[in-house]
Design a protein around this motif. Structure first.
Motif, PDB file in Angstrom:
ATOM      1  N   CYS A 473       3.092   1.910  14.691  1.00  0.00           N
ATOM      2  CA  CYS A 473       2.141   2.799  15.378  1.00  0.00           C
ATOM      3  C   CYS A 473       0.897   2.058  15.839  1.00  0.00           C
ATOM      4  O   CYS A 473       0.456   1.080  15.222  1.00  0.00           O
ATOM      5  CB  CYS A 473       1.741   3.949  14.461  1.00  0.00           C
ATOM      6  N   ASP A 474       0.305   2.585  16.900  1.00  0.00           N
ATOM      7  CA  ASP A 474      -0.973   2.048  17.371  1.00  0.00           C
ATOM      8  C   ASP A 474      -2.141   2.697  16.640  1.00  0.00           C
ATOM      9  O   ASP A 474      -3.173   2.057  16.428  1.00  0.00           O
ATOM     10  CB  ASP A 474      -1.104   2.300  18.878  1.00  0.00           C
ATOM     11  N   TYR A 475      -1.956   3.970  16.272  1.00  0.00           N
ATOM     12  CA  TYR A 475      -2.995   4.694  15.537  1.00  0.00           C
ATOM     13  C   TYR A 475      -2.333   5.610  14.504  1.00  0.00           C
ATOM     14  O   TYR A 475      -1.265   6.180  14.752  1.00  0.00           O
ATOM     15  CB  TYR A 475      -3.847   5.558  16.470  1.00  0.00           C
ATOM     16  N   ILE A 476      -3.000   5.757  13.362  1.00  0.00           N
ATOM     17  CA  ILE A 476      -2.566   6.699  12.327  1.00  0.00           C
ATOM     18  C   ILE A 476      -3.795   7.514  11.931  1.00  0.00           C
ATOM     19  O   ILE A 476      -4.809   6.948  11.502  1.00  0.00           O
ATOM     20  CB  ILE A 476      -2.001   5.975  11.094  1.00  0.00           C
ATOM     21  N   PHE A 477      -3.702   8.820  12.095  1.00  0.00           N
ATOM     22  CA  PHE A 477      -4.806   9.704  11.721  1.00  0.00           C
ATOM     23  C   PHE A 477      -4.405  10.523  10.498  1.00  0.00           C
ATOM     24  O   PHE A 477      -3.339  11.158  10.487  1.00  0.00           O
ATOM     25  CB  PHE A 477      -5.158  10.645  12.875  1.00  0.00           C
ATOM     26  N   LEU A 478      -5.245  10.518   9.473  1.00  0.00           N
ATOM     27  CA  LEU A 478      -4.987  11.254   8.237  1.00  0.00           C
ATOM     28  C   LEU A 478      -5.783  12.549   8.228  1.00  0.00           C
ATOM     29  O   LEU A 478      -6.962  12.566   8.599  1.00  0.00           O
ATOM     30  CB  LEU A 478      -5.372  10.417   7.021  1.00  0.00           C
ATOM     31  N   THR A 479      -5.147  13.630   7.772  1.00  0.00           N
ATOM     32  CA  THR A 479      -5.825  14.935   7.773  1.00  0.00           C
ATOM     33  C   THR A 479      -6.688  15.149   6.538  1.00  0.00           C
ATOM     34  O   THR A 479      -7.490  16.074   6.502  1.00  0.00           O
ATOM     35  CB  THR A 479      -4.797  16.077   7.839  1.00  0.00           C
ATOM     36  N   ASN A 480      -6.498  14.332   5.494  1.00  0.00           N
ATOM     37  CA  ASN A 480      -7.352  14.442   4.305  1.00  0.00           C
ATOM     38  C   ASN A 480      -7.395  13.087   3.610  1.00  0.00           C
ATOM     39  O   ASN A 480      -6.716  12.136   4.015  1.00  0.00           O
ATOM     40  CB  ASN A 480      -6.858  15.551   3.360  1.00  0.00           C
ATOM     41  N   LEU A 481      -8.190  12.987   2.559  1.00  0.00           N
ATOM     42  CA  LEU A 481      -8.390  11.712   1.869  1.00  0.00           C
ATOM     43  C   LEU A 481      -7.587  11.602   0.584  1.00  0.00           C
ATOM     44  O   LEU A 481      -7.867  10.738  -0.257  1.00  0.00           O
ATOM     45  CB  LEU A 481      -9.886  11.518   1.571  1.00  0.00           C
ATOM     46  N   ASN A 482      -6.578  12.460   0.410  1.00  0.00           N
ATOM     47  CA  ASN A 482      -5.720  12.340  -0.767  1.00  0.00           C
ATOM     48  C   ASN A 482      -5.041  10.971  -0.781  1.00  0.00           C
ATOM     49  O   ASN A 482      -4.530  10.512   0.253  1.00  0.00           O
ATOM     50  CB  ASN A 482      -4.643  13.427  -0.768  1.00  0.00           C
ATOM     51  N   TYR A 483      -5.055  10.309  -1.924  1.00  0.00           N
ATOM     52  CA  TYR A 483      -4.367   9.031  -2.152  1.00  0.00           C
ATOM     53  C   TYR A 483      -4.804   7.962  -1.148  1.00  0.00           C
ATOM     54  O   TYR A 483      -4.007   7.119  -0.715  1.00  0.00           O
ATOM     55  CB  TYR A 483      -2.842   9.230  -2.087  1.00  0.00           C
ATOM     56  N   HIS A 484      -6.078   8.007  -0.791  1.00  0.00           N
ATOM     57  CA  HIS A 484      -6.578   7.128   0.275  1.00  0.00           C
ATOM     58  C   HIS A 484      -6.545   5.655  -0.135  1.00  0.00           C
ATOM     59  O   HIS A 484      -6.292   4.784   0.707  1.00  0.00           O
ATOM     60  CB  HIS A 484      -8.010   7.530   0.637  1.00  0.00           C
ATOM     61  N   VAL A 485      -6.792   5.381  -1.409  1.00  0.00           N
ATOM     62  CA  VAL A 485      -6.779   3.986  -1.869  1.00  0.00           C
ATOM     63  C   VAL A 485      -5.387   3.387  -1.686  1.00  0.00           C
ATOM     64  O   VAL A 485      -5.234   2.280  -1.165  1.00  0.00           O
ATOM     65  CB  VAL A 485      -7.214   3.900  -3.353  1.00  0.00           C
ATOM     66  N   ALA A 486      -4.356   4.118  -2.108  1.00  0.00           N
ATOM     67  CA  ALA A 486      -2.979   3.640  -1.964  1.00  0.00           C
ATOM     68  C   ALA A 486      -2.611   3.478  -0.487  1.00  0.00           C
ATOM     69  O   ALA A 486      -1.942   2.508  -0.101  1.00  0.00           O
ATOM     70  CB  ALA A 486      -2.012   4.612  -2.638  1.00  0.00           C
ATOM     71  N   ILE A 487      -3.055   4.411   0.333  1.00  0.00           N
ATOM     72  CA  ILE A 487      -2.765   4.351   1.773  1.00  0.00           C
ATOM     73  C   ILE A 487      -3.370   3.087   2.389  1.00  0.00           C
ATOM     74  O   ILE A 487      -2.704   2.362   3.137  1.00  0.00           O
ATOM     75  CB  ILE A 487      -3.291   5.620   2.481  1.00  0.00           C
ATOM     76  N   MET A 488      -4.614   2.806   2.060  1.00  0.00           N
ATOM     77  CA  MET A 488      -5.261   1.623   2.629  1.00  0.00           C
ATOM     78  C   MET A 488      -4.669   0.331   2.062  1.00  0.00           C
ATOM     79  O   MET A 488      -4.607  -0.686   2.754  1.00  0.00           O
ATOM     80  CB  MET A 488      -6.768   1.682   2.371  1.00  0.00           C
ATOM     81  N   ASN A 489      -4.215   0.369   0.819  1.00  0.00           N
ATOM     82  CA  ASN A 489      -3.528  -0.808   0.256  1.00  0.00           C
ATOM     83  C   ASN A 489      -2.267  -1.108   1.060  1.00  0.00           C
ATOM     84  O   ASN A 489      -1.958  -2.275   1.332  1.00  0.00           O
ATOM     85  CB  ASN A 489      -3.161  -0.560  -1.211  1.00  0.00           C
ATOM     86  N   GLY A 490      -1.537  -0.056   1.435  1.00  0.00           N
ATOM     87  CA  GLY A 490      -0.346  -0.244   2.254  1.00  0.00           C
ATOM     88  C   GLY A 490      -0.685  -0.790   3.623  1.00  0.00           C
ATOM     89  O   GLY A 490       0.010  -1.675   4.149  1.00  0.00           O
ATOM     90  N   ALA A 491      -1.767  -0.279   4.213  1.00  0.00           N
ATOM     91  CA  ALA A 491      -2.170  -0.721   5.552  1.00  0.00           C
ATOM     92  C   ALA A 491      -2.573  -2.194   5.554  1.00  0.00           C
ATOM     93  O   ALA A 491      -2.286  -2.929   6.513  1.00  0.00           O
ATOM     94  CB  ALA A 491      -3.328   0.146   6.051  1.00  0.00           C
ATOM     95  N   ARG A 492      -3.205  -2.639   4.462  1.00  0.00           N
ATOM     96  CA  ARG A 492      -3.694  -4.025   4.394  1.00  0.00           C
ATOM     97  C   ARG A 492      -2.566  -5.045   4.236  1.00  0.00           C
ATOM     98  O   ARG A 492      -2.805  -6.250   4.353  1.00  0.00           O
ATOM     99  CB  ARG A 492      -4.698  -4.167   3.247  1.00  0.00           C
ATOM    100  N   LYS A 493      -1.354  -4.574   3.976  1.00  0.00           N
ATOM    101  CA  LYS A 493      -0.219  -5.496   3.856  1.00  0.00           C
ATOM    102  C   LYS A 493       0.200  -6.050   5.216  1.00  0.00           C
ATOM    103  O   LYS A 493       0.984  -6.988   5.298  1.00  0.00           O
ATOM    104  CB  LYS A 493       0.961  -4.794   3.187  1.00  0.00           C
TER     105      LYS A 493
END
Length: 543
Positions: A473-493
């Motif tokens: 994807c070019d952009y990913i928009f999240l509707t809430n901040l649930n599990y945000h740390v895990a999400i950003m850890n995945g993105a940083r890979k």
């Protein structure tokens, strides 16, 4: 005069937030199907914690506990003059936020006899409590106390109403069971699994309806009471087949549905971590779904997805029970009875070939995404049992279309393409959406509601799907901040992956997309929370 005006403004804001909170909390209870276990899990998420420990909520608790402290040390006269100012500030701020929220619409419950009863009794208790509290506490403190006990009042009435609700359900179950027994010629097909149930049911309905008189559970109805009501209202002596979608959050629930409808054929579409936090383990999920197969008569037929390792294990259980089993899939090593191959995916359809014994037939079906092959194969396998040849099924399959809110294509703003996949969100549905996006050349955008009820796999699964998403994807928009740390850890890979992930309110995401989308861009909306964003964007198309 100024005091009176301020008091009117204050009263308006207080009543606004009280009405809004009553509606919102009932909406939330309905969303969680009045289940205490699901509500408890919600309260552990970022969104749930914010309800209790949000900034305004903490200020309210602070104000409540300061009062007895100052009173106990004998200096409440210092606190008292400023207390009304603090209360006015709290509810003016909260009321203003709710007025802004009202522009896009409050989250409203469905007004049923149960919700109307809870609303009426809640209002009466609030009025009664006000006149009791005001006798021993200041006006502002009374309003704060009523504010904080509101969730407890609503929860208490939901608990009280559960008793007559349970009695009502038992009566419906009994009536539905008696009706089923009065229709011995009716053939019942039960469909369960962690995902793919609704699509399989809808595809099967289209196929069988070409030859037989078929009734199905409507839309996304799959609970005990929903199936029982459907059987009572929709099935008649002229019905030849009844297709019942069956869902569960714990062991025993599918057993109850099966007891009511007495299925002849059972299908397990797939097993994954969906609702793992409620089931406790994958093994418990398997056992809960297997209740459908256990309920089959000795001459019953059990159908399983050969692409899913958990389904293959369940097929062995069924064979040990002496049932006839059928396995479908795309893997030649496991798809013993029905296999799809030569699969091609297009932006608007799937083409593939199906082999059953010596029969081979080409299919051209207007549904989206490779994952729908499994749902189509389940429906095809069921149709072949009912004396339909692959050639006949292939012709009817041309009429199949995506079911609403499940990979449903819609013309978006600025001549973009929207894919409405808002009904549900789970690891497989997100991965399927990402896979579908790969075939497009223009901007690819994922609007995602973080997944819920995944238990101890939550962080790992969010990391996995987000890593997949940022690669495509070019952009990913999240509707809430649930599990945000895990999400950003995945993105940083993925290099610069975190720059693709953004979160915001519905209004903020809508504004960003309005300026972002060009002709040919594709946006997939995953999860119920994303539907609000999609609808607001589509409303601009009509203007």
């Amino acid at each position: 005069m100024i005091f009176q005006s301020l008091f009117i403004v204050f009263t308006f804001f207080y009543l606004l937030r009280t009405v809004r909170n009553i509606f919102y909390q009932l909406f939330l209870w309905q969303l969680k199907e009045y289940r205490w276990d699901r509500m408890y899990i919600h309260l552990k998420t970022y969104q749930g914690k914010k309800l209790v420990f949000g900034k305004i909520s903490l200020i309210k608790w602070f104000a409540i506990f300061l009062w007895p402290f100052f009173e106990s040390v004998g200096i409440y006269y210092f606190y008292y003059p400023y207390f009304p100012i603090l209360i006015f500030f709290i509810y003016f701020t909260e009321g203003t936020l709710y007025l802004l929220e009202a522009r896009s619409g409050f989250k409203m419950p469905k007004f049923t006899p149960k919700t109307l009863g809870v609303i009426t009794l809640t209002v009466l208790i609030l009025i009664f409590s006000y006149f009791n509290f005001i006798t021993f506490s200041p006006f502002g403190l009374t309003l704060l106390l009523l504010d904080k006990i509101l969730p407890l009042i609503i929860a208490s009435f939901i608990l009280i109403f559960s008793v007559p609700s349970l009695i009502y359900k038992k009566i419906i179950y009994m009536r539905a069971g008696l009706k089923r027994k009065s229709l011995p010629e009716l053939k019942v097909i039960g469909i369960t699994g962690s995902f793919g149930k609704t699509s399989t049911k809808e595809f099967l309905f289209t196929l069988l309806s070409s030859k037989y008189k078929v009734v199905k559970t409507n839309d996304f109805i799959n609970t005990e009471i929903g199936v029982a009501k459907s059987l009572l209202s929709d099935v008649s002596s002229k019905t030849e087949f009844y297709i019942a979608e069956m869902a569960a959050y714990k062991k025993g629930e599918i057993k109850l549905i099966s007891k009511i409808v007495a299925p002849d054929i059972g299908v397990v579409t797939a097993i994954n971590e969906q609702h793992l936090e409620l089931f406790g383990s994958i093994e418990n999920t398997m056992k809960a779904k297997y209740e459908l197969i256990e309920s089959l008569k000795n001459n019953g037929i059990a159908i399983f997805n050969g692409n899913n390792k958990y389904c293959l294990t369940m097929e062995k259980w069924a064979k040990e029970k002496g049932l006839t089993t059928i396995i479908y899939g795309t893997n030649p090593q496991t798809a013993r009875d029905l296999i799809a191959y030569d699969i091609k995916t297009y932006p608007d359809k799937l083409t593939f070939k199906v082999k059953k014994g010596k029969e081979v037939e080409a299919f051209d079906v207007q549904v989206l995404g490779f994952h729908n092959i499994e749902n189509l194969l389940a429906a095809i396998a069921l149709s072949t049992i009912e004396n339909m040849k692959l050639r006949e099924i292939s012709m009817v399959a041309k009429k199949i279309r995506p079911f609403k809110k499940t990979m449903e294509p819609i013309e978006g703003i600025n001549k973009s393409l929207f894919i409405n996949d808002t009904f549900n969100v789970n690891p497989e549905s997100v991965s399927a959406a990402i896979s579908y996006l790969q075939q497009f050349k223009r901007k690819k955008i994922l609007i995602l509601q973080p997944m819920i009820e995944l238990g101890d796999k939550t962080d790992k699964l969010h990391e996995k799907v987000i890593e997949e998403a940022v690669r495509v994807c070019d952009y990913i928009f999240l509707t809430n901040l649930n599990y945000h740390v895990a999400i950003m850890n995945g993105a940083r890979k993925v290099e610069k992956g975190e720059k693709k992930v953004k979160s915001g309110t519905s209004e903020e995401i809508v504004m960003l997309l309005e300026g972002l989308l060009d002709p040919g861009d594709v946006v997939i909306f995953e999860g119920k929370e994303t539907e609000k964003i999609m609808k607001r964007l589509l409303s601009k198309n009509k203007k």
